[in-house]
Enzyme design. Structure first.
Site, PDB file in Angstrom:
ATOM      1  N   GLY A 188       0.794  -1.223   0.000  1.00  0.00           N
ATOM      2  CA  GLY A 188       0.000   0.000   0.000  1.00  0.00           C
ATOM      3  C   GLY A 188       0.826   1.272   0.000  1.00  0.00           C
ATOM      4  O   GLY A 188       0.296   2.364   0.185  1.00  0.00           O
ATOM      5  N   ASP A 224      -7.818  -0.337 -16.457  1.00  0.00           N
ATOM      6  CA  ASP A 224      -7.982   0.255 -15.123  1.00  0.00           C
ATOM      7  C   ASP A 224      -7.192   1.556 -14.989  1.00  0.00           C
ATOM      8  O   ASP A 224      -7.320   2.249 -13.986  1.00  0.00           O
ATOM      9  CB  ASP A 224      -7.564  -0.728 -14.025  1.00  0.00           C
ATOM     10  CG  ASP A 224      -6.187  -1.305 -14.254  1.00  0.00           C
ATOM     11  OD1 ASP A 224      -5.964  -1.913 -15.317  1.00  0.00           O
ATOM     12  OD2 ASP A 224      -5.307  -1.136 -13.384  1.00  0.00           O
TER      13      ASP A 224
END
Ligand code: AMP
Ligand code: MG
Length: 478
Positions: A117, A244
């Site tokens: 992340g 995406d």
């Protein structure tokens, strides 16, 4: 800053609430005064540092990650999502336009899979620089407000420090959102909600009915074609044109191993992880159409195939027309016959390719010449003078008489940048920032705010790459 929560309110099923994870010992690396002014933010203060390093929550923010799918390098991934980005809400700018505020690199989300992340300093800085550089070049793009560096360590190929980019996007809705709803959720009602939301927020001139849906898809096709025309004219290779990473608004989006061309090479590949060149420079127009076809499939439960095909049919024309508009501005031709002008442009590109010329610097030569002057500097760069002369003769004939040669030259200067974000320049600035010296980074950023202006002390930034920086390409590791 007051935030609106339109996406989170209307499409709660399309996101997950997340908890930001703060960076250790944060420090400012970059701050965009243009973006800050647009949002009426005061300078980079301690409060902003706490919020943008994810150590404090912004008042009124809903920290969430969006879910989407996408075709990555041709294969379908049914569940992607914001793996290292969290969206706080939408801030209103001085013109009444709303911008999603996102922290990229603020920690894990339900979509992080095996990732941490985080974003490393080099990728955070590159995203900031390219967003702002494209914006100042006039290319439709998401923006960046800031980059915060830190002492938080993350492991990539080696130990690196983590950073956060504060990204601004008019929308984070991607082609992949529609793919996720249709192929994953298989819920036509949710597809309708997503399309209606997109139209209401971002295409308010259209209605949410059969005719409006068809017109909306056609407009998405047009906007995508315009974005690609800009990339091809600017010599910009995105590098990861997965569905995406395609914004529904036709804004350049989600940057990784991108590169502006140094030496003009039609089939230039900027992504180390793309050996087959799926996303090579000259394949971008075809890939964008392929991506639009995937979007059309995802929209097929809601929009008739006739309407989708009609929309897709508009792509080629829009792309060529807009590319010609941009290239005519660069080489100074008035509107004319598309076929003839395409030939002149492709003749010029083949001179660039054959002589291994620098794309940006060679284009800039049109701003250093005045119509009527017999000597054109580009001639001296070409090995085969006869080939140059043949091209130049056709070009001058097409150009015809120019009434005000000095005005013409100034217009070329406003269409052909002197400075672009060359990979080697970004790398040098990143190396210094990693050693704790922000000065080169900020100098480069300031330069890219005025890419068309001669900046006398900055001539070295217009140089072609040194040997170590030739064909410097990046991997997807970010
Ligand atoms: P990108 O190449 O940045 O478009 O990323 C592709 C997908 O991988 C997206 O869903 C990202 O959110 C995810 N991703 C990339 N890097 C990381 C990371 N360090 N941690 C978690 N997810 C990541
Ligand atoms: Mg992405």
């Amino acid at each position: 800053m007051e935030l609106r929560q339109a996406f989170a309110t209307h499409l709660p099923w399309a996101l997950s609430q997340v908890e930001p994870q703060g960076l250790e010992n944060p420090r400012w690396l970059l701050w965009s005064q243009d973006a800050a002014e647009m949002l009426s933010l005061v300078g980079p203060d301690a409060n902003a540092l706490a919020v943008f390093s994810a150590n404090a929550r912004m008042a009124g923010a809903s920290y969430h990650a969006q879910v989407y799918a996408g075709h990555q390098f041709g294969g379908y991934s049914p569940r992607l999502g914001d793996g290292r980005a969290m969206i706080l809400g939408e801030a209103r700018d001085i013109d009444g336009q709303y911008w999603d505020i996102a922290l990229k690199g603020a920690g894990k989300t339900p979509y992080s899979r095996h990732g941490d992340g985080r974003a490393v300093l080099r990728s955070a800085v590159r995203e900031f620089l390219v967003s702002e550089a494209l914006f100042h070049l006039g290319v439709p793009s998401t923006r960046a407000l800031a980059v915060v560096g830190s002492e938080t360590q993350v492991w990539r190929e080696s130990l690196e420090t983590a950073a956060i980019t504060v990204r601004l996007a008019r929308s984070h809705i991607r082609f992949g959102h529609f793919e996720y709803v249709t192929h994953g959720e298989r819920d036509p009602e949710r597809l309708r909600q997503l399309v209606d939301f997109t139209i209401n927020q971002h295409f308010p001139h259209l209605s949410c009915d059969t005719a409006g849906y068809a017109a909306w898809f056609a407009e998405v096709v047009q906007r995508t074609a315009v974005m690609i025309a800009h990339w091809q004219a600017a010599g910009f290779a995105h590098g990861v044109m997965n569905t995406d990473n395609m914004s529904i608004l036709g804004d350049s989006f989600d940057f990784g191993p991108f590169s502006f061309l140094d030496t003009y090479r039609e089939n230039f590949i900027c992504n180390h992880s793309d050996p087959e060149g799926r996303y090579a420079f000259d394949r971008q127009p075809g890939i964008a159409l392929w991506n639009l076809q995937r979007l059309a499939q995802a929209l097929s439960p809601l929009i008739s195939s006739d309407a989708l095909i009609a929309g897709l049919d508009g792509y080629q024309h829009a792309l060529v027309q807009h590319y010609l508009i941009l290239m005519r501005q660069k080489i100074g031709l008035p509107a004319g016959q598309a076929a003839e002008d395409l030939q002149i442009v492709s003749g010029l590109m083949s001179l660039f390719e054959k002589n291994a010329l620098d794309y940006t610097n060679s284009m800039r030569m049109f701003a250093q010449w005045r119509p009527g002057e017999s000597h054109f500097a580009l001639r001296d760069e070409c090995l085969d003078s006869a080939a140059f002369d043949a091209w130049f003769q056709a070009y001058e004939k097409r150009l015809g008489r120019v009434a005000d040669a000095e005005l013409w030259r100034r217009q070329r200067q406003a269409a052909n940048p002197r400075y672009i974000l060359r990979n080697y320049l970004a790398q040098e600035a990143i190396d210094a920032a990693q050693q704790g010296d922000n000065q080169p980074l900020n100098t480069l950023y300031q330069l890219l705010r005025n890419p068309f202006d001669e900046q006398p002390d900055m001539a070295q930034y217009a140089r072609r790459p040194p040997r170590w920086g030739e064909g410097l390409i990046c991997s997807c590791s970010s």
